[in-house]
Scaffold this active site. Structure first.
Site, mmCIF file in Angstrom:
data_model
loop_
_atom_site.group_PDB
_atom_site.id
_atom_site.type_symbol
_atom_site.label_atom_id
_atom_site.label_comp_id
_atom_site.label_asym_id
_atom_site.label_seq_id
_atom_site.Cartn_x
_atom_site.Cartn_y
_atom_site.Cartn_z
ATOM 1 N N ASP A 102 0.833 -1.200 0.000
ATOM 2 C CA ASP A 102 0.000 0.000 0.000
ATOM 3 C C ASP A 102 0.865 1.245 0.000
ATOM 4 O OD1 ASP A 102 -1.585 -2.256 1.605
ATOM 5 O OD2 ASP A 102 -2.955 -0.979 0.471
HETATM 6 C C1 LIG Z 1 -2.211 -4.458 -5.323
HETATM 7 S S1 LIG Z 1 -3.161 -4.212 -3.941
HETATM 8 C C2 LIG Z 1 -2.148 -3.547 -2.675
HETATM 9 C C3 LIG Z 1 -2.730 -3.752 -1.371
HETATM 10 O O1 LIG Z 1 -4.074 -3.283 -1.229
HETATM 11 C C4 LIG Z 1 -4.691 -4.084 -0.238
HETATM 12 O O2 LIG Z 1 -5.383 -3.365 0.717
HETATM 13 P P1 LIG Z 1 -6.987 -3.386 0.945
HETATM 14 O O3 LIG Z 1 -7.491 -4.769 0.698
HETATM 15 O O4 LIG Z 1 -7.119 -2.956 2.356
HETATM 16 O O5 LIG Z 1 -7.538 -2.379 -0.005
HETATM 17 C C5 LIG Z 1 -3.632 -4.964 0.339
HETATM 18 O O6 LIG Z 1 -3.008 -4.484 1.467
HETATM 19 C C6 LIG Z 1 -2.767 -5.166 -0.862
HETATM 20 O O7 LIG Z 1 -1.558 -5.753 -0.696
#
Ligand SMILES: CSC[C@H]1O[C@H](OP(=O)(O)O)[C@H](O)[C@@H]1O
Length: 389
Positions: free
Chosen positions: A258
């Site tokens: 992220d």
């Molecule tokens: C390519 S996605 C990067 C990242 O986004 C996700 O977060 P969320 O499900 O909370 O939106 C996750 O941490 C992934 O690794």
């Protein structure tokens, strides 16, 4: 074969797959305003760092295309665009793709303003510039992910001399596939590419508590793509490495990001840090797959990353399709059930930060970055122009 698509866009129309209904239902919401995008992102109907940025950028493009901007002067037009983007930026704080996209979009709008100030259609020029820049973010993301897949698979192949006769197994966490991006995926994109090159023996995915992106989404994508795979709970990773690393030739934990900060510390879904510690203990490579849009050079180390805390109900309640007495899943009925005493105190950080010393490689669309002799990541090789941000 059809591929999973989280985002469907044509100029003036944005459809976003409601990921809360997966894997049982495929339903697209039409997202036409910044408010609708904010709600869609905040409620996790769309998730994944790149997908969040794309939905925010395109939702505002749709409202501009639909004439929502009543400003008349270039200055007012810019102020309107920036106000809407600043509002969207607050939808989820940890993923940096969103704020990087917003900076880029503001630059695009301002560049058009500078060129068009004296022009009678200055407002139109600003709106067009914004819309094109937003559409470009969508197009570029897909290209980036394909490149990440290629670079990551090549790096892993080299590390282990993997061949179709001696393929690698990997473990991944959270969801980083087509559903978290415009397509192909980041960490899951590397797995997809390894599989396409017959270099993948097996993919393990974690459940990814508490929001279960692994069991709800990644396992769905892996099954959909016909990739040999197994779901485990987050707490089974140590036993998996201990008992099956050699037999299954488990070579890597591959995760998304992220936010990757200047020293390489990486914020990713809660549980990532634990996997990095386990990977180091068991001699398994730990690989972060992230487009350069996930890199934040303004933050020096993980200490500076704001971690989103989410509501207690994500731990104490769960929802899903109802399973009948016959053991069959009834996709037409969903239920929400309590799985803990509702009075218990809850700590629910959505992300954690993996220290850079536990990370072996950071794979971007411009190549794979490894630490130098000084133990530091140097992103200048993949980010030359973004040092100016
Ligand atoms: C390519 S996605 C990067 C990242 O986004 C996700 O977060 P969320 O499900 O909370 O939106 C996750 O941490 C992934 O690794």
């Amino acid at each position: 074969m059809a591929t999973l698509q989280a985002i469907k866009y044509s100029r003036g129309k944005l459809l976003v797959l409601d990921q809360l209904r997966l894997p049982h239902e495929h339903h697209y919401d039409e997202v036409s305003t910044a408010e609708e995008a904010f709600d869609c992102i905040r409620s996790m109907r769309v998730r994944g760092a790149p997908a969040i940025a794309i939905v925010a950028a395109l939702a505002h493009a749709v409202e501009l295309h639909n004439g929502n901007c009543t400003a008349t002067t270039p200055e007012e037009t810019i102020a309107y665009i920036e106000g809407r983007l600043d509002f969207l930026k607050e939808s989820r704080p940890t993923a940096v793709d969103l704020s990087n996209a917003i900076s880029l979009l503001k630059l695009a709008a301002r560049a058009a303003k500078l060129e068009g100030l004296a022009h009678p259609e200055a407002k139109e020029a600003i709106l067009s510039s914004y819309i094109e820049a937003a559409e470009n973010i969508l197009a570029r993301d897909l290209e980036n992910n394909t490149s990440i897949g290629t670079h990551g698979a090549a790096w892993l192949q080299q590390q282990y001399n993997a061949t179709p006769a001696r393929p690698l197994s990997v473990l991944t966490h959270c969801n980083t596939g087509s559903l978290a991006t415009s397509g192909h995926g980041t960490a899951l994109g590397i797995i997809r590419t390894l599989h396409a090159q017959s270099l993948l023996k097996h993919a393990y995915c974690t459940e990814t508590r508490p929001y279960n992106q692994g069991s709800r989404l990644t396992s769905f994508e892996l099954v959909f793509e016909g990739i040999p795979s197994t779901l485990i709970t987050d707490s089974m990773a140590a036993a998996l490495f201990h008992l099956h690393r050699e037999r299954m030739n488990i070579g890597a934990v591959i995760v998304g990001a992220d936010r990757v900060v200047r020293n390489g510390d990486t914020a990713n879904k809660i549980g990532t840090y634990a996997l990095a510690v386990l990977a180091r203990h068991h001699g398994v490579k730990f690989v972060v797959a992230a487009p350069t849009t996930s890199i934040d050079l303004e933050t020096e180390s993980g200490e500076g990353i704001k971690i989103e805390e989410r509501k207690p109900e994500e731990l104490t309640q769960i929802s899903g399709a109802v399973v009948g007495d016959d053991g069959k899943v009834d996709v037409t009925r969903t239920a929400r059930v309590a799985i803990a005493d509702q009075r218990i105190g809850v700590w629910n950080p959505a992300f954690d930060v993996t220290p850079h010393d536990l990370i072996d490689a950071i794979v971007t669309e411009r190549g794979t970055v490894v630490k130098g002799a000084d133990g530091r990541f140097d992103f200048s090789q993949v980010l030359p122009e973004r040092w100016r941000w």
